[in-house]
Design an enzyme around this catalytic site. Structure first.
Site, PDB file in Angstrom:
ATOM      1  N   ILE A  82      -8.143   7.591   6.950  1.00 12.70           N
ATOM      2  CA  ILE A  82      -9.024   6.877   7.888  1.00 12.70           C
ATOM      3  C   ILE A  82      -8.404   6.854   9.288  1.00 12.70           C
ATOM      4  O   ILE A  82      -9.102   6.700  10.269  1.00 12.70           O
ATOM      5  CB  ILE A  82      -9.324   5.428   7.431  1.00 12.70           C
ATOM      6  CG1 ILE A  82      -8.023   4.640   7.199  1.00 12.70           C
ATOM      7  CG2 ILE A  82     -10.214   5.420   6.199  1.00 12.70           C
ATOM      8  CD1 ILE A  82      -8.215   3.144   7.058  1.00 12.70           C
ATOM      9  N   TYR A 130      -0.675  -8.647   2.734  1.00 13.29           N
ATOM     10  CA  TYR A 130      -1.998  -8.064   2.443  1.00 13.29           C
ATOM     11  C   TYR A 130      -3.097  -8.891   3.104  1.00 13.29           C
ATOM     12  O   TYR A 130      -3.960  -8.361   3.805  1.00 13.29           O
ATOM     13  CB  TYR A 130      -2.206  -7.989   0.926  1.00 13.29           C
ATOM     14  CG  TYR A 130      -3.638  -7.726   0.517  1.00 13.29           C
ATOM     15  CD1 TYR A 130      -4.298  -6.573   0.925  1.00 13.29           C
ATOM     16  CD2 TYR A 130      -4.336  -8.649  -0.266  1.00 13.29           C
ATOM     17  CE1 TYR A 130      -5.618  -6.349   0.560  1.00 13.29           C
ATOM     18  CE2 TYR A 130      -5.651  -8.425  -0.637  1.00 13.29           C
ATOM     19  CZ  TYR A 130      -6.290  -7.277  -0.215  1.00 13.29           C
ATOM     20  OH  TYR A 130      -7.595  -7.050  -0.559  1.00 13.29           O
TER      21      TYR A 130
END
Ligand SMILES: NC(=O)c1ccc[n+]([C@@H]2O[C@H](COP(=O)([O-])OP(=O)(O)OC[C@H]3O[C@@H](n4cnc5c(N)ncnc54)[C@H](O)[C@@H]3O)[C@@H](O)[C@H]2O)c1
Length: 324
Positions: free
Chosen positions: A52, A141
């Site tokens: 990405i 995260y």
């Protein structure tokens, strides 16, 4: 018009790709296969193996396919790994994510549905958690996802990139064709089913001294098909001129680790040995959603909310995968 799906070879991305295709959408998948599976994406769907963060590639995909919206799943998503290797998470989820968003904006894409998480809330101040709850993650995260939410808000302000950040609680379950296949597998339900199949000796329970009914962590499990449906509804919402927003996706019902194990014993009729160990860094005690906003803003109606139904769907898929 075509939808770019990043991370479409992963668990939730592959189920959503199929659902969007079944609704007659044109879709293209971008995935580097670091954690996904090529065979989770139907061969007739245009598939790009790449990062990405590769702006040139994203720009080329956008122009070749007339992309009008992106559903952005691609990320690393393991709490424990993010505590041990934060650099991996900030590089993959944030740095590469910025490249993706910038390439999309430059290519004229103005709609994005982003996979965020309940991990952005951190230790809850009240249960259930609604979208106005303070966001103070307890692990890298969660921070990596919160940073992307923040960047999206600024990109909306400056570049009119409209977004829906879907804050999933615990994705689980399977469709007849697609389910959870992580290696190593960090998620509770697949691990419990592996123990039922004797693929692993036991399920490790991280901590039984949390302030919950039985001392084990409480989570809100949501079926992957219900999650997928919410993405389709979010795209409709953005195409109808909806403003940028963040929406929880959960069932509003919490189950402890021991309750999940018990429910899986009932569904499978098998023994599921457990072993209690110490707490794992970064795990909040309770995470249960107030999902009213998904119903009122998106018209979302979960179809598979019952825990046993969720576990049964994963069990059926797991058994099929084992026999393949
Ligand atoms: N599974 C859950 O319970 C859960 C809960 C909350 C949020 N989420 C979020 O949902 C999304 C999907 O989760 P999942 O469980 O399907 O994960 P997954 O690992 O199965 O899928 C992620 C996919 O992204 C791909 N990917 C990762 N980094 C990439 C990169 N830099 N470039 C291209 N492809 C890349 C992987 O190869 C994989 O196919 C993630 O963003 C995750 O943070 C998941």
């Amino acid at each position: 018009m075509t939808i770019l799906i990043t991370g479409g070879a992963g668990y939730i991305g592959s189920v959503t790709t199929e659902l969007l295709r079944a609704r007659g959408e044109q879709v293209v998948v971008l995935d580097n296969l670091s954690r996904g599976h090529r065979d989770a994406v139907a061969p007739e769907i245009p598939f790009y193996e790449g990062n990405i963060g590769d702006r040139e590639l994203v720009t080329r995909i956008a122009s070749e396919h007339n992309i009008d919206a992106c559903v952005h799943f691609a990320a690393f998503a393991y709490v424990g790994e993010s505590v041990a290797q934060p650099a991996l998470y900030y590089e993959n989820n944030v740095a590469q994510g910025i490249n993706l968003l910038s390439a999309l904006v430059t290519a004229g894409v103005r709609r994005i549905v982003f996979s965020s998480t309940c991990a952005t809330y951190g230790e809850p101040q009240q249960i259930p958690i609604d979208e106005t709850h303070p966001q103070l993650p307890t692990n890298p995260y969660g921070w990596s996802k919160l940073f992307v939410e923040r960047i999206l808000a600024d990109y909306d302000g400056a570049y009119k990139l409209k977004f829906v950040a879907l804050r999933y609680f615990n994705a689980s379950g399977a469709t007849p064709e697609r389910g959870e296949r992580h290696d190593p597998e960090p998620h509770l339900i697949p691990l419990v089913l592996k123990a039922a199949q004797k693929e692993i000796d036991h399920v490790t329970v991280f901590g039984n001294d949390y302030p919950t009914n039985d001392g084990t962590c409480v989570r809100d499990y949501i079926h992957v098909s219900d999650l997928a449906e919410a993405h389709a509804l979010s795209l409709d919402y953005l195409r109808n001129g909806g403003s940028s927003t963040a929406i929880n996706l959960g069932n509003g019902q919490g189950y402890s680790v021991l309750e999940v194990v018990e429910a899986a014993r009932a569904v499978t009729g098998r023994e599921i040995p457990i072993q209690i160990e110490g707490r794992r860094a970064g795990d909040p005690s309770h995470l249960v959603a107030d999902a009213e906003k998904a119903r009122s803003v998106l018209g979302w109606q979960p179809q598979h909310a019952d825990l046993s139904t969720i576990i049964k769907s994963a069990w059926d898929w797991h058994a099929k995968d084992m026999s393949a």
